[in-house]
Write an enzyme that holds these catalytic residues in place. Structure first.
Site, PDB file in Angstrom:
ATOM      1  N   LYS A 190     -29.253   7.183  28.848  1.00  0.00           N
ATOM      2  CA  LYS A 190     -27.656   7.236  29.219  1.00  0.00           C
ATOM      3  C   LYS A 190     -27.306   5.440  30.417  1.00  0.00           C
ATOM      4  CE  LYS A 190     -25.337  10.893  29.045  1.00  0.00           C
ATOM      5  NZ  LYS A 190     -24.800  11.815  28.068  1.00  0.00           N
TER       6      LYS A 190
ATOM      7  N   PHE B 196       0.913  -1.513  -0.198  1.00  0.00           N
ATOM      8  CA  PHE B 196       0.195   0.061  -0.085  1.00  0.00           C
ATOM      9  C   PHE B 196       1.450   1.221  -0.282  1.00  0.00           C
ATOM     10  CE2 PHE B 196      -2.459   3.468   1.952  1.00  0.00           C
ATOM     11  CZ  PHE B 196      -3.761   2.666   0.939  1.00  0.00           C
ATOM     12  N   ASP B 197       1.658   0.934   0.461  1.00  0.00           N
ATOM     13  CA  ASP B 197       3.077   2.748   1.077  1.00  0.00           C
ATOM     14  C   ASP B 197       3.067   2.346  -0.562  1.00  0.00           C
ATOM     15  OD1 ASP B 197       2.121   3.634   3.498  1.00  0.00           O
ATOM     16  OD2 ASP B 197       3.601   2.153   4.292  1.00  0.00           O
TER      17      ASP B 197
ATOM     18  N   CYS C 214      13.985   7.149  36.633  1.00  0.00           N
ATOM     19  CA  CYS C 214      15.228   7.409  36.980  1.00  0.00           C
ATOM     20  C   CYS C 214      16.304   8.034  36.167  1.00  0.00           C
ATOM     21  CB  CYS C 214      15.251   5.450  37.104  1.00  0.00           C
ATOM     22  SG  CYS C 214      16.609   4.913  37.639  1.00  0.00           S
TER      23      CYS C 214
ATOM     24  N   LYS D 234     -34.519   5.681  17.655  1.00  0.00           N
ATOM     25  CA  LYS D 234     -34.652   6.406  16.904  1.00  0.00           C
ATOM     26  C   LYS D 234     -36.430   5.916  16.555  1.00  0.00           C
ATOM     27  CE  LYS D 234     -30.622   8.412  15.586  1.00  0.00           C
ATOM     28  NZ  LYS D 234     -29.586   8.443  14.768  1.00  0.00           N
TER      29      LYS D 234
ATOM     30  N   TYR E  50     -23.925   8.603  11.441  1.00  0.00           N
ATOM     31  CA  TYR E  50     -25.199   8.514  11.797  1.00  0.00           C
ATOM     32  C   TYR E  50     -27.032   8.779  11.532  1.00  0.00           C
ATOM     33  CZ  TYR E  50     -24.412  11.426  15.753  1.00  0.00           C
ATOM     34  OH  TYR E  50     -23.096  12.090  16.255  1.00  0.00           O
TER      35      TYR E  50
HETATM   36  S1  IVH Z   1     -28.572  10.866  15.961  1.00  0.00           S
HETATM   37  C1  IVH Z   1     -30.819  15.496  15.258  1.00  0.00           C
HETATM   38  N1  IVH Z   1     -27.111   9.701  16.458  1.00  0.00           N
HETATM   39  O1  IVH Z   1     -25.368  12.366  20.922  1.00  0.00           O
HETATM   40  C2  IVH Z   1     -29.968  14.699  16.130  1.00  0.00           C
HETATM   41  N2  IVH Z   1     -26.592  10.983  17.274  1.00  0.00           N
HETATM   42  O2  IVH Z   1     -25.969  13.982  23.029  1.00  0.00           O
HETATM   43  C3  IVH Z   1     -29.146  13.413  15.373  1.00  0.00           C
HETATM   44  N3  IVH Z   1     -24.721  10.791  19.258  1.00  0.00           N
HETATM   45  O3  IVH Z   1     -25.683  15.062  19.513  1.00  0.00           O
HETATM   46  C4  IVH Z   1     -28.359  13.092  16.530  1.00  0.00           C
HETATM   47  N4  IVH Z   1     -24.190   8.390  18.871  1.00  0.00           N
HETATM   48  O4  IVH Z   1     -23.526  13.954  18.743  1.00  0.00           O
HETATM   49  C5  IVH Z   1     -27.595  10.383  17.264  1.00  0.00           C
HETATM   50  N5  IVH Z   1     -26.227   6.660  16.754  1.00  0.00           N
HETATM   51  C6  IVH Z   1     -26.350   8.279  17.139  1.00  0.00           C
HETATM   52  C7  IVH Z   1     -25.818   8.795  18.647  1.00  0.00           C
HETATM   53  C8  IVH Z   1     -25.291  10.563  18.421  1.00  0.00           C
HETATM   54  C9  IVH Z   1     -24.061   9.651  19.936  1.00  0.00           C
HETATM   55  C10 IVH Z   1     -24.557  12.021  20.414  1.00  0.00           C
HETATM   56  C11 IVH Z   1     -24.879  12.974  18.491  1.00  0.00           C
HETATM   57  C12 IVH Z   1     -25.560  13.751  19.310  1.00  0.00           C
HETATM   58  C13 IVH Z   1     -25.781  13.532  20.794  1.00  0.00           C
HETATM   59  C14 IVH Z   1     -26.753  14.617  21.932  1.00  0.00           C
END
Ligand code: IVH
Length: 680
Positions: free
Chosen positions: A311, A37-38, A423, A287, A224
């Site tokens: 959390k 690769f290098d 040391c 979500k 994401y």
């Molecule tokens: S979705 C509109 N998905 O956590 C909001 N955020 O404390 C879209 N984060 O601002 C964010 N993993 O920086 C989303 N699977 C995940 C995530 C994620 C980490 C972070 C992101 C967000 C913060 C909220």
């Protein structure tokens, strides 16, 4: 090569390298050796140097880091970068589910994802090329960190598949834990303050001015979220599949959940499973899957109503501090280690915790037999985060940092501004000698792998090798027949090593081969504190040979790019030691390279075709080397002074006639130091 040929070769190499990169960093598939690769990357670099206008912003060569950024430009986000509302209990999730169902009915499906504990980033692609990477900042505007983000190998510089003219995707940049540990170990060895946690250091790394340093830290990124997406994509789940098809790294650790029961199962699985990941997560993100439903739920001022973060609680246990030990590393850095009453934490029994340095012991105000809180953070070894002082016995003895080396008894020293104690017996303290030998033979240094797996230790223990120069005095008879039982690094089992014919031949062959390596490798292999691979390269190119380097003053050393006071002092101190100079002489007579090859001399156009007359005797560089430097930096050497001469570089004992002539023609007469400054 004609321009047309170069163009097609550049395109071919770029495509090939992009494919290898994508397979390795996104799909975890290795299709080519690092070495091959290098070679291909170097070939591309060379072509781009020859034909600079053919270099594109999505070229794989951009990954190694471009020019430093002075001030990060502020960029207003096209769509605000919101955060997520947090939840900490099952009840919070049940309430969220109720709120969602109230708006969109019972036909709801969720996607559960990991909540990466890193730094949010927004990536913009125009015509498939990464044009901008911006941090969250205050949510409305962030910093343009594009040059640094380009060094993250899993982020495509050019998209694959079917992409629109413009696209923004968001994700999280993070530090892989293995890499975080490697960097902290290195910092500890070098007496630097260790990084507190992977998230903060990922954030600090993205704001570094030199992208080359960012490249060396090997950050990673999961994507994401699309703030805006093609309207034929109707679910978040499909949006992620689309991201996958464009070449982004998306997580496979997701689940489609129909109800809160399935959400809780996902949460509980990952509360345990997170301990086996090579990155930190601080929770789970839930979500609503359907994008139209997301739209009808909408946003509050701060966060979407269609998502929530759960959390995790920190993994923390209480146990007794039984003792504190001190370990000496290769550079002589002394690391304190806490010995704990064994306790179960996140599925493993913890018996030890790293204390890192004297400040940490002091800040915790540790006493023997204290009940301490132990947490598993970003590091593989857990750390003590606090003390239950209410449980302390009033006669408990305070833990103090030792004053003498536990291995050789020599006094320890802590330099101003450094976190570690060292040391002072650098050349006779056994772990330091062994460490130096191990460093010397290591892959990035002299690469004598036939001495790996305990063999170098055997040679040291048998008193055949006491320092690096002894390696080159070994011969067949002196090592044939040596035997030792060691514990294998691979499987922890006992293993007998015997120096039979083939082994001895391999060792001697490896040692012989190492003589062919260039000066920069030898300089790195010497193990001078703070002289890592990059610094060694810069020093060797600048000073050309070891004699020039050994004579260099602090001012001359700090004039070299990236060399600060600390490195300069360490180099001066190292060469001031007569034993080190003796070792260099011995290594020189064994045939090691202490001068760079002509072709490796740093070249530039800094001297801009100016003509130089070099006269007199110089303190830190030979006249010949000085002339080489003039030529390699675009200047010309001329024999005698005339009105066309641009500069006279004057050493000691410059002839009076020359001096007079230069003065009468008004030609600037510069010293050796002034000349060096012109180059830096
Ligand atoms: S979705 C509109 N998905 O956590 C909001 N955020 O404390 C879209 N984060 O601002 C964010 N993993 O920086 C989303 N699977 C995940 C995530 C994620 C980490 C972070 C992101 C967000 C913060 C909220």
């Amino acid at each position: 090569m004609t321009e047309l040929e170069a163009k097609s070769k550049i395109a071919e190499l770029s495509e090939e390298l992009r494919t290898y990169n994508y397979n390795y960093y996104v799909l975890s598939k290795s299709l080519i050796s690092d070495y091959d690769f290098d070679i291909k990357l170097k070939e591309l670099e060379k072509l781009e140097e020859e034909f600079p206008h053919l270099k594109t912003p999505d070229s794989p060569t951009q990954r190694v880091g471009g020019e430093p950024t002075k001030d990060f430009k502020t960029v207003v986000h096209k769509y605000p970068m919101l955060s997520l509302s947090n939840s900490y209990s099952e009840q919070d999730i049940l309430d969220f589910d109720q709120r969602v169902r109230k708006v969109i009915g019972d036909n709801v499906e969720y996607v559960c994802e990991l909540k990466y504990d890193g730094v949010a980033i927004g990536l913009t692609y125009k015509n498939g090329i990464l044009t901008q990477a911006v941090t969250r900042g205050d949510g409305t505007q962030g910093d343009d960190v594009t040059n640094n983000v380009k060094t993250i190998n899993s982020i495509p510089l050019k998209l694959r598949g079917n992409y629109p003219d413009e696209l923004e995707i968001r994700g999280e940049v993070f530090f892989p834990l293995k890499e975080f540990k490697r960097i902290n170990d290195e910092r500890q060895e070098n007496g630097l303050q260790i990084f507190a946690n992977p998230r903060n250091s990922a954030s600090g790394t993205l704001k570094m001015q030199d992208p080359k340093e960012v490249a060396a830290r090997k950050l990673d990124c999961f994507l994401y979220y699309f703030p805006e997406i093609r309207n034929d994509i109707t679910t978040h789940y499909d949006a992620m599949k689309y991201a996958d098809s464009l070449g982004f790294k998306i997580s496979k650790n997701t689940a489609l959940c129909k109800n809160t029961k399935e959400i809780f199962e996902f949460i509980n699985d990952w509360d345990i499973g997170r301990n086996n990941l090579d990155f930190e997560i601080d929770g789970i993100v839930i979500k609503v899957n359907d994008l139209e439903m997301q739209e009808s739920l909408g946003f509050t001022a701060k966060s979407p109503r269609w998502a929530i973060a759960y959390k995790f609680k920190a993994l923390r246990v209480e146990t007794k501090l039984e003792d504190v030990g001190f370990q000496v590393g290769r550079t002589g850095a002394v690391t304190p280690v806490a010995y704990l009453s064994p306790v179960l934490l996140a599925g493993t029994t913890v018996k030890r915790a790293s204390l890192h340095n004297a400040d940490i012991i002091q800040n915790l105000d540790l006493h023997f037999n204290d009940l301490v809180y132990v947490e598993k953070g970003g590091e593989i070894i857990p750390k003590i985060v606090g003390v239950n002082t209410s449980a302390r016995n009033e006669n408990a003895e305070q833990v103090r940092f030792i004053t003498n080396c536990p291995e050789c008894g020599s006094p320890l020293q802590r330099k101003d501004g450094e976190a570690a104690h060292y040391c002072t017996n650098t050349d006779n303290c056994p772990p330091q000698i062994k460490g130096k030998l191990e460093h010397f033979i290591s892959r990035k240094a002299m690469n004598i792998d036939s001495l790996g797996e305990g063999k170098i230790e055997m040679l040291f223990d048998s008193k055949l090798v006491n320092n690096i120069s002894d390696l080159y005095k070994l011969d067949y008879d002196s090592i044939f027949g040596l035997e030792k039982v060691i514990i294998s690094e691979n499987d922890g089992k006992n293993k007998k090593i015997s120096f039979r014919e083939k082994t001895v031949e391999n060792i001697l062959n490896g040692i012989e081969q190492s003589k062919k390596l260039g000066f920069e490798k030898v300089l790195f292999a010497l193990g001078i504190r703070h002289v890592g691979e990059t610094v060694a390269k810069k020093l060797s190119k600048h000073f050309i040979n070891v004699d020039n380097l050994a004579k260099a003053s602090i001012e001359q050393l700090v004039a070299v790019e990236d060399i600060g006071d600390k490195i300069a002092e360490s180099i001066i101190e190292w060469f001031a030691d007569s034993r080190h100079r003796e070792i260099i002489e011995e290594l020189k007579s064994s045939g090691l390279n202490f001068e760079i090859e002509e072709g490796d001399i740093e070249s530039s156009n800094k001297l801009d075709n100016k003509s130089f007359v070099v006269s007199g005797i110089f303190e830190n560089i030979s006249r010949n080397d000085l002339k080489k430097l003039i030529e390699s930096n675009g200047g010309r050497n001329v024999g005698s002074i005339s009105s066309k001469t641009d500069y006279v570089v004057a050493g000691k004992n410059m002839g009076p006639a020359k001096l007079e002539k230069a003065q009468s023609l008004d030609i600037p007469i510069i010293s050796e130091d002034e000349f060096m400054k012109m180059l830096s």
